[in-house]
Design a protein around this motif. Structure first.
Motif, PDB file in Angstrom:
ATOM      1  N   LYS A  31      29.308 -27.392   8.477  1.00 32.79           N
ATOM      2  CA  LYS A  31      30.506 -27.313   9.169  1.00 32.79           C
ATOM      3  C   LYS A  31      31.677 -26.847   8.385  1.00 32.79           C
ATOM      4  CE  LYS A  31      33.198 -30.068  12.322  1.00 32.79           C
ATOM      5  NZ  LYS A  31      33.654 -31.423  13.104  1.00 32.79           N
ATOM      6  N   ARG A  32      32.068 -27.513   7.218  1.00 34.20           N
ATOM      7  CA  ARG A  32      33.031 -27.011   6.229  1.00 34.20           C
ATOM      8  C   ARG A  32      33.013 -25.801   5.939  1.00 34.20           C
ATOM      9  NH1 ARG A  32      34.852 -31.805   3.262  1.00 34.20           N
ATOM     10  NH2 ARG A  32      36.310 -32.081   5.020  1.00 34.20           N
ATOM     11  N   ARG A  33      31.902 -25.167   5.251  1.00 40.76           N
ATOM     12  CA  ARG A  33      31.642 -23.808   5.139  1.00 40.76           C
ATOM     13  C   ARG A  33      31.787 -23.114   6.266  1.00 40.76           C
ATOM     14  NH1 ARG A  33      28.907 -23.111   0.229  1.00 40.76           N
ATOM     15  NH2 ARG A  33      28.196 -24.723  -0.825  1.00 40.76           N
ATOM     16  N   ARG A  34      31.474 -23.321   7.487  1.00 40.62           N
ATOM     17  CA  ARG A  34      31.649 -22.348   8.667  1.00 40.62           C
ATOM     18  C   ARG A  34      33.130 -22.232   8.962  1.00 40.62           C
ATOM     19  NH1 ARG A  34      28.467 -21.492  12.714  1.00 40.62           N
ATOM     20  NH2 ARG A  34      27.263 -23.218  12.369  1.00 40.62           N
ATOM     21  N   ILE A  35      33.937 -23.521   8.635  1.00 44.78           N
ATOM     22  CA  ILE A  35      35.490 -23.234   8.809  1.00 44.78           C
ATOM     23  C   ILE A  35      35.918 -22.397   7.773  1.00 44.78           C
ATOM     24  CG2 ILE A  35      37.693 -24.745   8.570  1.00 44.78           C
ATOM     25  CD1 ILE A  35      35.779 -27.138   9.825  1.00 44.78           C
ATOM     26  N   ILE A  74      42.414 -28.076   3.670  1.00 45.77           N
ATOM     27  CA  ILE A  74      41.700 -28.981   2.738  1.00 45.77           C
ATOM     28  C   ILE A  74      42.563 -28.427   1.229  1.00 45.77           C
ATOM     29  CG2 ILE A  74      39.560 -28.974   3.545  1.00 45.77           C
ATOM     30  CD1 ILE A  74      38.480 -26.774   2.108  1.00 45.77           C
ATOM     31  N   SER A  75      42.119 -29.068   0.118  1.00 43.26           N
ATOM     32  CA  SER A  75      42.778 -28.874  -1.178  1.00 43.26           C
ATOM     33  C   SER A  75      42.297 -27.680  -1.592  1.00 43.26           C
ATOM     34  CB  SER A  75      42.495 -29.975  -1.779  1.00 43.26           C
ATOM     35  OG  SER A  75      41.522 -30.114  -2.160  1.00 43.26           O
ATOM     36  N   LYS A  76      42.746 -26.950  -2.426  1.00 49.03           N
ATOM     37  CA  LYS A  76      42.139 -25.900  -3.126  1.00 49.03           C
ATOM     38  C   LYS A  76      41.102 -26.194  -4.053  1.00 49.03           C
ATOM     39  CE  LYS A  76      43.371 -22.184  -6.450  1.00 49.03           C
ATOM     40  NZ  LYS A  76      44.395 -21.643  -7.601  1.00 49.03           N
ATOM     41  N   SER A  77      41.086 -27.543  -4.829  1.00 49.85           N
ATOM     42  CA  SER A  77      40.152 -28.059  -5.507  1.00 49.85           C
ATOM     43  C   SER A  77      38.803 -28.233  -4.598  1.00 49.85           C
ATOM     44  CB  SER A  77      40.628 -29.300  -6.390  1.00 49.85           C
ATOM     45  OG  SER A  77      40.672 -30.136  -5.421  1.00 49.85           O
ATOM     46  N   LEU A  78      39.003 -28.714  -3.388  1.00 48.77           N
ATOM     47  CA  LEU A  78      37.874 -28.883  -2.600  1.00 48.77           C
ATOM     48  C   LEU A  78      37.213 -27.732  -2.253  1.00 48.77           C
ATOM     49  CD1 LEU A  78      36.088 -30.658  -0.969  1.00 48.77           C
ATOM     50  CD2 LEU A  78      37.705 -30.839   0.913  1.00 48.77           C
ATOM     51  N   LEU A  79      38.152 -26.679  -1.810  1.00 53.51           N
ATOM     52  CA  LEU A  79      37.794 -25.365  -1.518  1.00 53.51           C
ATOM     53  C   LEU A  79      36.822 -24.943  -2.597  1.00 53.51           C
ATOM     54  CD1 LEU A  79      37.679 -22.674  -0.096  1.00 53.51           C
ATOM     55  CD2 LEU A  79      39.910 -21.968  -1.153  1.00 53.51           C
ATOM     56  N   GLN A  80      37.145 -24.849  -3.906  1.00 50.88           N
ATOM     57  CA  GLN A  80      36.658 -24.143  -5.056  1.00 50.88           C
ATOM     58  C   GLN A  80      35.215 -25.212  -5.365  1.00 50.88           C
ATOM     59  OE1 GLN A  80      40.151 -24.264  -7.629  1.00 50.88           O
ATOM     60  NE2 GLN A  80      39.222 -22.008  -8.122  1.00 50.88           N
ATOM     61  N   SER A  81      35.064 -26.130  -4.776  1.00 50.50           N
ATOM     62  CA  SER A  81      33.769 -26.939  -4.726  1.00 50.50           C
ATOM     63  C   SER A  81      32.725 -26.207  -4.060  1.00 50.50           C
ATOM     64  CB  SER A  81      33.983 -28.385  -4.592  1.00 50.50           C
ATOM     65  OG  SER A  81      33.999 -28.657  -3.187  1.00 50.50           O
ATOM     66  N   TYR A  82      33.030 -25.584  -3.246  1.00 51.36           N
ATOM     67  CA  TYR A  82      32.348 -24.580  -2.257  1.00 51.36           C
ATOM     68  C   TYR A  82      32.217 -23.396  -2.684  1.00 51.36           C
ATOM     69  CZ  TYR A  82      32.310 -28.620   1.203  1.00 51.36           C
ATOM     70  OH  TYR A  82      31.985 -29.815   1.898  1.00 51.36           O
ATOM     71  N   SER A 117      33.185 -13.930  17.205  1.00 61.15           N
ATOM     72  CA  SER A 117      32.644 -15.084  17.165  1.00 61.15           C
ATOM     73  C   SER A 117      31.501 -15.451  16.337  1.00 61.15           C
ATOM     74  CB  SER A 117      32.155 -15.366  18.523  1.00 61.15           C
ATOM     75  OG  SER A 117      31.031 -14.369  18.951  1.00 61.15           O
ATOM     76  N   MET A 118      31.363 -14.823  15.314  1.00 60.53           N
ATOM     77  CA  MET A 118      29.929 -14.999  14.449  1.00 60.53           C
ATOM     78  C   MET A 118      30.243 -16.153  13.606  1.00 60.53           C
ATOM     79  SD  MET A 118      30.392 -12.021  11.403  1.00 60.53           S
ATOM     80  CE  MET A 118      31.765 -11.726  10.438  1.00 60.53           C
ATOM     81  N   PHE A 119      31.517 -16.693  13.471  1.00 59.62           N
ATOM     82  CA  PHE A 119      31.580 -18.023  12.740  1.00 59.62           C
ATOM     83  C   PHE A 119      31.953 -19.312  13.595  1.00 59.62           C
ATOM     84  CE2 PHE A 119      32.672 -15.107   9.272  1.00 59.62           C
ATOM     85  CZ  PHE A 119      31.794 -15.218   8.389  1.00 59.62           C
ATOM     86  N   ASP A 120      31.742 -19.117  14.809  1.00 58.69           N
ATOM     87  CA  ASP A 120      31.964 -20.336  15.927  1.00 58.69           C
ATOM     88  C   ASP A 120      30.857 -21.066  15.746  1.00 58.69           C
ATOM     89  OD1 ASP A 120      34.168 -18.657  16.891  1.00 58.69           O
ATOM     90  OD2 ASP A 120      33.360 -18.499  18.851  1.00 58.69           O
ATOM     91  N   GLU A 121      31.380 -22.427  16.216  1.00 59.63           N
ATOM     92  CA  GLU A 121      30.399 -23.547  16.239  1.00 59.63           C
ATOM     93  C   GLU A 121      29.048 -23.120  16.994  1.00 59.63           C
ATOM     94  OE1 GLU A 121      29.139 -26.996  15.106  1.00 59.63           O
ATOM     95  OE2 GLU A 121      31.173 -26.416  14.622  1.00 59.63           O
ATOM     96  N   GLY A 122      27.951 -23.644  16.442  1.00 56.51           N
ATOM     97  CA  GLY A 122      26.628 -23.236  17.190  1.00 56.51           C
ATOM     98  C   GLY A 122      26.071 -22.002  16.862  1.00 56.51           C
ATOM     99  N   LYS A 123      26.780 -20.673  15.953  1.00 57.16           N
ATOM    100  CA  LYS A 123      26.142 -19.784  15.652  1.00 57.16           C
ATOM    101  C   LYS A 123      25.332 -20.041  14.116  1.00 57.16           C
ATOM    102  CE  LYS A 123      27.654 -17.123  18.830  1.00 57.16           C
ATOM    103  NZ  LYS A 123      28.744 -15.994  18.830  1.00 57.16           N
ATOM    104  N   ASP A 124      24.407 -19.418  13.951  1.00 59.88           N
ATOM    105  CA  ASP A 124      23.843 -19.423  12.828  1.00 59.88           C
ATOM    106  C   ASP A 124      24.542 -18.507  11.595  1.00 59.88           C
ATOM    107  OD1 ASP A 124      21.588 -20.830  13.676  1.00 59.88           O
ATOM    108  OD2 ASP A 124      20.435 -19.071  14.077  1.00 59.88           O
ATOM    109  N   ILE A 125      24.923 -19.224  10.658  1.00 62.87           N
ATOM    110  CA  ILE A 125      25.817 -18.476   9.536  1.00 62.87           C
ATOM    111  C   ILE A 125      24.826 -18.283   8.318  1.00 62.87           C
ATOM    112  CG2 ILE A 125      27.847 -18.989  10.416  1.00 62.87           C
ATOM    113  CD1 ILE A 125      28.214 -21.135   8.371  1.00 62.87           C
TER     114      ILE A 125
END
Length: 228
Positions: free
Chosen positions: A8-12, A40-48, A218-226
């Motif tokens: 979910k966070r990656r999708r966002i 989110i924080s930059k450090s959390l972003l960089q963990s992904y 809409s390719m990053f919308d909820e419910g779409k495969d990413i």
């Protein structure tokens, strides 16, 4: 539950990066901007995503996958060189979207000028061909096919970049790429190439680019495969 939250966070993150890049271009988008947009924080972003290259590659991969699904929905000709014609339709779709959408042009141009994402374009085009069994049943050398795809991807990237200088349309680019692949690597005759290009034209004439745009938006919308 943790994996679902992770995706979910990656999708966002991917969705926000996609929108920021469409609006500003990759060079003007920082990890800090993406983190703030995503809440989110930059450090959390960089963990992904430790660096922008991974983000860019994932965005390109998802864009490519979405375009592939849309091209599969076009109406193919009933007979003839449909595999080659569909290849033309795919290349045309990439080019025409970039030529008519300034935001997508920023992403497509980045993909064609960055060596990492350019390699990914070739790999993904090859994977799309294999997944759809596009050339199954034809007497082809797989090594030559892969070499041809790598060659065409690099060449079309250069032509796309210089399209205004050479006054090239999206269909011109698709014709050059498809012809080069068929003639130089797949050893097709001039008649086969002509037939494939004509059938490719029929396919792209059937395409509804508004539907394609909606799928991209809409390719990053909820419910779409990413892909991430």
């Amino acid at each position: 539950m943790a994996r679902r939250k992770n995706m979910k966070r990656r999708r966002i993150i991917l969705g926000n990066t996609f929108r920021l890049v469409r609006e500003n271009g990759m060079d003007k988008v920082s990890l800090q901007m993406i983190a703030e947009k995503s809440g989110i924080s930059k450090s959390l972003l960089q963990s992904y995503y430790p660096h922008k290259a991974k983000l860019t590659n994932d965005i390109v991969h998802n864009l490519f996958n979405t375009l592939g699904e849309q091209v599969n929905n076009y109406n193919p000709p009933k007979d003839g060189k449909a595999p080659y014609a569909q290849t033309k339709a795919f290349i045309y779709t990439i080019a025409v979207l970039g030529m008519h959408d300034e935001g997508l042009d920023r992403i497509i141009s980045e993909a064609f000028t960055n060596n990492s994402t350019l390699d990914s374009w070739g790999a993904m085009l090859n994977e799309w061909i294999k997944t759809n069994k596009l050339f199954e049943g034809l007497d082809l050398d797989n090594d030559e096919l892969e070499a041809g795809i790598a060659f065409v991807t690099t060449g079309i990237g250069r032509l796309y970049h210089d399209r205004k200088k050479h006054h090239l349309s999206a269909e011109d680019l698709a014709n050059y790429a498809t012809s080069a692949l068929m003639y130089s690597f797949l050893h097709c005759s001039e008649d086969e190439i002509k037939e494939a290009l004509e059938e490719g034209h029929e396919i792209i004439e059937s395409a509804d680019m508004q539907v394609v745009h909606q799928a991209i938006d809409s390719m990053f919308d909820e419910g779409k495969d990413i892909i991430s």
